[in-house]
Scaffold this motif. Structure first.
Motif, PDB file in Angstrom:
ATOM      1  N   PHE A  66      81.661  33.471  98.515  1.00 35.83           N
ATOM      2  CA  PHE A  66      80.806  32.288  98.321  1.00 35.83           C
ATOM      3  C   PHE A  66      79.877  32.015  99.507  1.00 35.83           C
ATOM      4  CE2 PHE A  66      79.663  27.879  97.515  1.00 35.83           C
ATOM      5  CZ  PHE A  66      79.515  27.874  96.134  1.00 35.83           C
ATOM      6  N   LEU A  67      80.318  32.328 100.700  1.00 41.69           N
ATOM      7  CA  LEU A  67      79.548  31.907 101.889  1.00 41.69           C
ATOM      8  C   LEU A  67      78.120  32.457 101.966  1.00 41.69           C
ATOM      9  CD1 LEU A  67      82.107  31.617 104.816  1.00 41.69           C
ATOM     10  CD2 LEU A  67      80.986  29.816 103.503  1.00 41.69           C
ATOM     11  N   TYR A 100      92.220  28.012  98.321  1.00 41.63           N
ATOM     12  CA  TYR A 100      90.858  28.536  98.563  1.00 41.63           C
ATOM     13  C   TYR A 100      89.790  27.453  98.535  1.00 41.63           C
ATOM     14  CZ  TYR A 100      89.800  28.741  93.517  1.00 41.63           C
ATOM     15  OH  TYR A 100      89.574  28.428  92.211  1.00 41.63           O
ATOM     16  N   VAL A 101      90.002  26.381  97.770  1.00 39.80           N
ATOM     17  CA  VAL A 101      88.991  25.317  97.753  1.00 39.80           C
ATOM     18  C   VAL A 101      88.998  24.573  99.101  1.00 39.80           C
ATOM     19  CG1 VAL A 101      88.248  23.182  96.642  1.00 39.80           C
ATOM     20  CG2 VAL A 101      89.069  25.080  95.249  1.00 39.80           C
ATOM     21  N   ILE A 102      90.166  24.329  99.611  1.00 40.71           N
ATOM     22  CA  ILE A 102      90.278  23.661 100.914  1.00 40.71           C
ATOM     23  C   ILE A 102      89.676  24.548 102.010  1.00 40.71           C
ATOM     24  CG2 ILE A 102      91.964  22.814 102.625  1.00 40.71           C
ATOM     25  CD1 ILE A 102      93.725  22.175 100.035  1.00 40.71           C
ATOM     26  N   ASP A 103      89.972  25.845 101.944  1.00 43.95           N
ATOM     27  CA  ASP A 103      89.387  26.790 102.911  1.00 43.95           C
ATOM     28  C   ASP A 103      87.864  26.803 102.785  1.00 43.95           C
ATOM     29  OD1 ASP A 103      91.988  27.399 103.523  1.00 43.95           O
ATOM     30  OD2 ASP A 103      92.057  29.212 102.294  1.00 43.95           O
ATOM     31  N   LEU A 104      87.403  26.713 101.529  1.00 46.63           N
ATOM     32  CA  LEU A 104      85.960  26.738 101.295  1.00 46.63           C
ATOM     33  C   LEU A 104      85.290  25.504 101.904  1.00 46.63           C
ATOM     34  CD1 LEU A 104      83.577  28.201  99.921  1.00 46.63           C
ATOM     35  CD2 LEU A 104      84.085  26.916  97.840  1.00 46.63           C
ATOM     36  N   ILE A 105      85.912  24.353 101.741  1.00 48.10           N
ATOM     37  CA  ILE A 105      85.347  23.116 102.327  1.00 48.10           C
ATOM     38  C   ILE A 105      85.200  23.285 103.846  1.00 48.10           C
ATOM     39  CG2 ILE A 105      85.781  20.664 102.789  1.00 48.10           C
ATOM     40  CD1 ILE A 105      87.292  20.596 100.060  1.00 48.10           C
ATOM     41  N   GLN A 106      86.245  23.800 104.466  1.00 46.72           N
ATOM     42  CA  GLN A 106      86.200  23.999 105.933  1.00 46.72           C
ATOM     43  C   GLN A 106      85.081  24.968 106.314  1.00 46.72           C
ATOM     44  OE1 GLN A 106      87.911  22.189 107.764  1.00 46.72           O
ATOM     45  NE2 GLN A 106      90.097  22.086 107.297  1.00 46.72           N
ATOM     46  N   SER A 107      84.949  26.039 105.515  1.00 48.91           N
ATOM     47  CA  SER A 107      83.938  27.055 105.839  1.00 48.91           C
ATOM     48  C   SER A 107      82.525  26.528 105.614  1.00 48.91           C
ATOM     49  CB  SER A 107      84.154  28.311 104.997  1.00 48.91           C
ATOM     50  OG  SER A 107      85.439  28.816 105.233  1.00 48.91           O
ATOM     51  N   LEU A 108      82.344  25.719 104.573  1.00 50.31           N
ATOM     52  CA  LEU A 108      81.016  25.145 104.327  1.00 50.31           C
ATOM     53  C   LEU A 108      80.632  24.197 105.464  1.00 50.31           C
ATOM     54  CD1 LEU A 108      81.204  24.506 100.464  1.00 50.31           C
ATOM     55  CD2 LEU A 108      79.803  26.188 101.643  1.00 50.31           C
ATOM     56  N   ALA A 125      81.661  24.524 108.551  1.00 46.57           N
ATOM     57  CA  ALA A 125      81.339  25.396 109.693  1.00 46.57           C
ATOM     58  C   ALA A 125      79.952  26.011 109.519  1.00 46.57           C
ATOM     59  CB  ALA A 125      82.402  26.495 109.818  1.00 46.57           C
ATOM     60  N   GLN A 126      79.543  26.178 108.262  1.00 46.02           N
ATOM     61  CA  GLN A 126      78.230  26.777 107.974  1.00 46.02           C
ATOM     62  C   GLN A 126      77.084  25.800 108.218  1.00 46.02           C
ATOM     63  OE1 GLN A 126      77.699  28.016 103.797  1.00 46.02           O
ATOM     64  NE2 GLN A 126      77.213  30.048 104.574  1.00 46.02           N
ATOM     65  N   GLY A 127      77.398  24.506 108.265  1.00 48.31           N
ATOM     66  CA  GLY A 127      76.343  23.533 108.548  1.00 48.31           C
ATOM     67  C   GLY A 127      76.245  22.388 107.558  1.00 48.31           C
ATOM     68  N   PHE A 128      77.009  22.464 106.455  1.00 46.76           N
ATOM     69  CA  PHE A 128      77.008  21.359 105.495  1.00 46.76           C
ATOM     70  C   PHE A 128      77.895  20.220 106.006  1.00 46.76           C
ATOM     71  CE2 PHE A 128      75.899  24.558 102.153  1.00 46.76           C
ATOM     72  CZ  PHE A 128      74.873  23.855 101.542  1.00 46.76           C
ATOM     73  N   LEU A 129      77.533  18.991 105.647  1.00 51.88           N
ATOM     74  CA  LEU A 129      78.436  17.851 105.835  1.00 51.88           C
ATOM     75  C   LEU A 129      79.192  17.660 104.522  1.00 51.88           C
ATOM     76  CD1 LEU A 129      75.838  15.317 107.313  1.00 51.88           C
ATOM     77  CD2 LEU A 129      77.561  16.597 108.607  1.00 51.88           C
ATOM     78  N   TRP A 130      80.489  17.462 104.585  1.00 50.53           N
ATOM     79  CA  TRP A 130      81.273  17.159 103.372  1.00 50.53           C
ATOM     80  C   TRP A 130      81.290  15.643 103.232  1.00 50.53           C
ATOM     81  CZ3 TRP A 130      87.268  17.067 102.781  1.00 50.53           C
ATOM     82  CH2 TRP A 130      87.582  16.850 101.432  1.00 50.53           C
ATOM     83  N   THR A 131      80.312  15.124 102.487  1.00 49.42           N
ATOM     84  CA  THR A 131      80.082  13.676 102.506  1.00 49.42           C
ATOM     85  C   THR A 131      80.940  12.882 101.536  1.00 49.42           C
ATOM     86  OG1 THR A 131      78.132  14.309 101.253  1.00 49.42           O
ATOM     87  CG2 THR A 131      77.759  13.482 103.449  1.00 49.42           C
ATOM     88  N   GLU A 132      81.355  13.513 100.432  1.00 47.03           N
ATOM     89  CA  GLU A 132      82.136  12.747  99.458  1.00 47.03           C
ATOM     90  C   GLU A 132      82.851  13.691  98.512  1.00 47.03           C
ATOM     91  OE1 GLU A 132      83.972  10.624  98.705  1.00 47.03           O
ATOM     92  OE2 GLU A 132      82.986   8.852  97.883  1.00 47.03           O
ATOM     93  N   GLU A 133      83.881  13.164  97.872  1.00 44.89           N
ATOM     94  CA  GLU A 133      84.573  13.906  96.819  1.00 44.89           C
ATOM     95  C   GLU A 133      84.712  12.989  95.615  1.00 44.89           C
ATOM     96  OE1 GLU A 133      88.355  16.756  96.465  1.00 44.89           O
ATOM     97  OE2 GLU A 133      88.768  14.887  97.471  1.00 44.89           O
TER      98      GLU A 133
END
Ligand SMILES: C[S@@+](CC[C@H](N)C(=O)[O-])C[C@H]1O[C@@H](n2cnc3c(N)ncnc32)[C@H](O)[C@@H]1O
Length: 276
Positions: free
Chosen positions: A54-55, A87-95, A97-105
């Motif tokens: 996905f990255l 994998y979804v939790i890992d993906l959130i962390q990786s996104l 690290a990539q530069g996205f803010l995880w603003t809401e769920e």
């Protein structure tokens, strides 16, 4: 793209995204394969390889999204070997690290899920909608999704005098307080981050169609007319159908030729009209 245009591209979104201009998309709404949950139908990626797969795609999504834009990812982790895969939790962390803010769920509660019986768990009746942004200030039109107050909420709010601006302490003792009286007498209120929507029950010749009301709610919340919406895993084109109805421009990508054809057929056969 021209105003009000709808474009469906057939192919791998990773390759197709390279031709999309930077900072050109107002809103990305998508539901990618949930790892290899439907491997036999449209392929998929094993949970162990999901983040690496996905990255590179999300790197392109970050590039094409406007600074004021939002990326909404509909996904749910599956059960592997008796436990929820991370994998979804890992993906959130990786996104992040990539530069996205995880603003809401947001949570989509599937209110018409079939009953079922499993030895060590109950029916999976909800999915995640993860919101990512490039910056803390982003376009959001909250008034477009206001709802009528429920009777029980109305009763709670109306017992407080708006003149008193009463702060109600949480009954849990958490020290949180809420100015309930500010909502006294109001007919329309803002919704919560839980959506109660029925799953799609029509046969759309695609096995993972989400209901129109799902993208519709988010497209109204995060875009205005003529804004550009991208769905890089567009399947049968539901996001595009909603864009056409709401007068948004749409760019859809789909790797399976039959689904890309189906998306075009659906989108170009409808007239622009509201669901209600
Ligand atoms: C969960 S479905 C999306 C369904 C869609 N939301 C709808 O309402 O019809 C995911 C879709 O992504 C497509 N897909 C998988 N890998 C892809 C890729 N690399 N590029 C573009 N599409 C892809 C699959 O063929 C499938 O149709």
């Amino acid at each position: 793209m021209n105003d009000n245009s709808i474009t469906i591209l057939e192919g791998d979104c990773l390759a197709l995204l390279k031709d999309v201009a930077s900072d050109s998309i107002d809103f990305i709404f998508t539901s990618p394969p949930y790892a290899d949950a439907r491997k036999k139908i449209y392929g998929g990626v094993s949970p162990e390889k999901y983040v690496d797969w996905f990255l590179p795609i999300s790197k392109e999504l970050l590039r094409v999204l406007k600074p004021s834009g939002t990326f909404l990812l509909n996904i749910k982790e599956k059960v592997v070997d008796g436990e929820r895969n991370t994998y979804v939790i890992d993906l959130i962390q990786s996104l992040r690290a990539q530069g996205f803010l995880w603003t809401e769920e947001f949570i989509w509660h599937k209110k018409n899920a079939f009953p079922g019986k499993w030895s060590n768990r109950f029916r999976d009746a909800w999915e995640r909608l993860l919101q990512f942004n490039k910056q803390r200030q982003f376009a959001m039109y909250q008034d477009t999704v206001m709802i009528h107050r429920q009777e029980s909420t109305a009763r709670r709010c109306d017992q407080y005098d708006p003149q008193l601006r009463l702060q109600i302490k949480s009954q849990t003792g958490s020290n949180f307080s809420n100015n309930m009286s500010a909502w006294s007498g109001r007919e329309m209120v803002y919704p919560s981050n839980v959506l109660y929507l029925a799953v799609e029950t029509c046969n759309r010749r695609h096995c993972a169609v989400f209901p129109e009301r799902l993208p519709r709610w988010f497209i109204k919340l995060f875009t205005q007319e003529n804004d550009v919406v991208l769905d890089p895993f567009c399947g049968s084109g539901t996001t595009g159908v909603v864009c056409k109805r709401l007068g948004r421009r749409f760019l859809g990508m789909e790797i399976m030729p039959e689904y890309a054809a189906l998306a075009k057929e659906r989108i170009f056969s409808i007239e622009k009209k509201l669901l209600e």
